[in-house]
Scaffold this motif. Structure first.
Motif, short mmCIF file in Angstrom:
data_model
loop_
_atom_site.label_atom_id
_atom_site.label_comp_id
_atom_site.label_asym_id
_atom_site.label_seq_id
_atom_site.Cartn_x
_atom_site.Cartn_y
_atom_site.Cartn_z
N THR A 93 0.84 -1.20 0.00
CA THR A 93 0.00 0.00 0.00
C THR A 93 0.87 1.25 0.00
O THR A 93 1.79 1.38 0.82
CB THR A 93 -0.92 0.02 1.23
OG1 THR A 93 -1.76 -1.14 1.20
CG2 THR A 93 -1.79 1.27 1.24
N VAL A 96 -0.84 8.32 -1.04
CA VAL A 96 -0.59 9.37 -2.03
C VAL A 96 -1.46 10.58 -1.73
O VAL A 96 -2.66 10.45 -1.50
CB VAL A 96 -0.89 8.88 -3.46
CG1 VAL A 96 -0.69 10.01 -4.47
CG2 VAL A 96 0.00 7.70 -3.83
N TYR A 98 -2.96 13.50 -3.60
CA TYR A 98 -3.23 13.82 -5.00
C TYR A 98 -3.46 15.32 -5.20
O TYR A 98 -3.99 16.01 -4.32
CB TYR A 98 -4.48 13.08 -5.48
CG TYR A 98 -4.29 11.60 -5.68
CD1 TYR A 98 -3.85 11.08 -6.89
CD2 TYR A 98 -4.59 10.69 -4.66
CE1 TYR A 98 -3.71 9.71 -7.09
CE2 TYR A 98 -4.45 9.31 -4.84
CZ TYR A 98 -4.00 8.84 -6.06
OH TYR A 98 -3.85 7.49 -6.25
N ILE A 121 -8.96 10.64 -9.25
CA ILE A 121 -8.37 10.09 -8.03
C ILE A 121 -9.04 8.76 -7.66
O ILE A 121 -8.37 7.78 -7.33
CB ILE A 121 -8.49 11.10 -6.88
CG1 ILE A 121 -7.64 12.34 -7.16
CG2 ILE A 121 -8.07 10.46 -5.55
CD1 ILE A 121 -7.88 13.49 -6.21
N HIS A 124 -7.91 6.07 -10.11
CA HIS A 124 -6.50 5.71 -9.95
C HIS A 124 -6.28 4.89 -8.69
O HIS A 124 -5.48 3.94 -8.68
CB HIS A 124 -5.64 6.97 -9.92
CG HIS A 124 -4.17 6.69 -9.98
ND1 HIS A 124 -3.37 6.68 -8.85
CD2 HIS A 124 -3.35 6.40 -11.02
CE1 HIS A 124 -2.13 6.40 -9.20
NE2 HIS A 124 -2.08 6.23 -10.51
N ALA A 125 -6.98 5.24 -7.62
CA ALA A 125 -6.81 4.54 -6.35
C ALA A 125 -7.78 3.38 -6.17
O ALA A 125 -7.76 2.72 -5.14
CB ALA A 125 -6.97 5.53 -5.19
N ASP A 128 -5.84 -2.43 -7.87
CA ASP A 128 -4.46 -2.84 -7.59
C ASP A 128 -3.70 -2.93 -8.91
O ASP A 128 -4.26 -3.29 -9.95
CB ASP A 128 -4.41 -4.18 -6.88
CG ASP A 128 -5.11 -4.16 -5.53
OD1 ASP A 128 -5.32 -3.05 -4.99
OD2 ASP A 128 -5.45 -5.24 -5.02
N THR A 191 3.83 10.47 -2.98
CA THR A 191 3.85 9.72 -1.72
C THR A 191 4.96 10.25 -0.82
O THR A 191 6.03 10.60 -1.31
CB THR A 191 4.04 8.21 -1.96
OG1 THR A 191 4.06 7.54 -0.69
CG2 THR A 191 5.34 7.91 -2.70
N ARG A 212 -1.18 -0.84 -4.27
CA ARG A 212 -2.48 -0.20 -4.09
C ARG A 212 -2.24 1.21 -3.56
O ARG A 212 -1.59 1.41 -2.53
CB ARG A 212 -3.35 -0.98 -3.11
CG ARG A 212 -4.71 -0.34 -2.81
CD ARG A 212 -5.51 -1.20 -1.84
NE ARG A 212 -5.80 -2.52 -2.42
CZ ARG A 212 -6.28 -3.52 -1.71
NH1 ARG A 212 -6.49 -3.39 -0.41
NH2 ARG A 212 -6.53 -4.68 -2.30
N PHE A 213 -2.76 2.21 -4.28
CA PHE A 213 -2.62 3.60 -3.87
C PHE A 213 -3.77 3.99 -2.93
O PHE A 213 -4.93 3.67 -3.20
CB PHE A 213 -2.61 4.53 -5.08
CG PHE A 213 -1.42 4.33 -5.99
CD1 PHE A 213 -0.16 4.70 -5.59
CD2 PHE A 213 -1.58 3.76 -7.25
CE1 PHE A 213 0.95 4.52 -6.42
CE2 PHE A 213 -0.50 3.57 -8.09
CZ PHE A 213 0.77 3.95 -7.67
N THR A 214 -3.43 4.68 -1.86
CA THR A 214 -4.42 5.13 -0.89
C THR A 214 -4.37 6.65 -0.76
O THR A 214 -3.32 7.20 -0.39
CB THR A 214 -4.17 4.50 0.50
OG1 THR A 214 -4.20 3.08 0.39
CG2 THR A 214 -5.21 4.98 1.50
N PRO A 215 -5.45 7.36 -1.09
CA PRO A 215 -5.43 8.83 -0.99
C PRO A 215 -5.27 9.29 0.46
O PRO A 215 -5.88 8.72 1.38
CB PRO A 215 -6.80 9.24 -1.54
CG PRO A 215 -7.24 8.08 -2.38
CD PRO A 215 -6.70 6.86 -1.68
#
Length: 231
Positions: A93, A96, A98, A121, A124-125, A128, A191, A212-215
């Motif tokens: 994880t 990020v 944004y 956003i 994108h998030a 995976d 990040t 996996r991107f997490t806002p």
């Protein structure tokens, strides 16, 4: 396992070449063969270098010759269960922040896609991404699985300086700049994590893993950056 052909690379490596296209099933096959090679601990075999549709295997020619390594690889590929091997890798994880100063190209990406910035956003998030390969920079992950609506052309003129941790979109892919560098991808966030440590040579992920991107908010970014020493 999907079929591949073997080719010599100099006198101390060989290349297993799968069908030459970027696709999840091919990335999975590369990761599966890579995992099998590493687990087999073949005498004389050293580093493996996975890419989008190939795997390079290095070996010590004083210990093992090309034909013997090639035979060992073919045996691994045809051993029981090889066709069902699905290497999903670890899930890593990445927080990020944004937009704004962290993602100066987010407005352009949104306009190009005909979406709002928040929709970009969320897309994108919202999934995976498989790391197909590392390259360009130490630890730069080329990620597959970007939503087609977010495909965005690279900048016509690359930036001369991009900060470490920048998250961008380049064509049909997304990725992370682990160190400061020039670059031409559209920057949508950053990040605060220190992804590449030059002194230790370590990374939190490897080819075959998933990201996996997490806002996060700017306040959360600042707190994590303070903790990571990336302020």
């Amino acid at each position: 396992m999907l079929p591949f052909t073997l080719h010599p690379v100099g006198d101390s490596a060989l290349l297993a070449v799968f069908e030459q296209r970027i696709a999840p099933e091919i990335g999975t096959a590369v990761a599966a063969l890579n995992a099998r090679v590493q687990a087999a601990a073949i005498p004389g075999v050293g580093e493996t270098v996975p890419a989008f549709a190939s795997l390079m295997i290095t070996y010590d020619p004083l210990v093992m010759d090309y034909d013997t390594v090639a035979a060992a690889l073919q045996k691994l590929a045809t051993s029981p269960g090889a066709a069902n091997t699905a290497e999903t890798g670890r899930l890593v994880t990445i927080p990020v922040c944004y937009g704004g100063a962290f993602g100066p190209d987010l407005p352009f990406v949104a306009k190009h896609a005909g979406l709002t910035e928040q929709e970009v956003i969320a897309l994108h998030a919202g999934r995976d991404y498989r790391i197909y390969m590392l390259g360009f920079l130490p630890g730069f992950p080329y990620l597959g699985g970007l939503d087609e609506r977010l495909f965005t052309p690279r900048l016509p003129t690359p930036r001369t300086a991009i900060p470490a941790g920048a998250v961008g979109i380049g064509g049909e892919q997304t990725g992370i700049y682990p160190i400061a560098s020039p670059g031409g991808w559209q920057l949508i966030g950053r990040t605060p994590l220190k992804l590449f440590d030059p002194a230790a040579g370590t990374l939190p992920y490897a080819a075959g893993d998933r990201i996996r991107f997490t806002p996060i908010t700017q306040a959360e970014f600042d707190a994590l950056a303070q903790k990571e020493g990336t302020v």
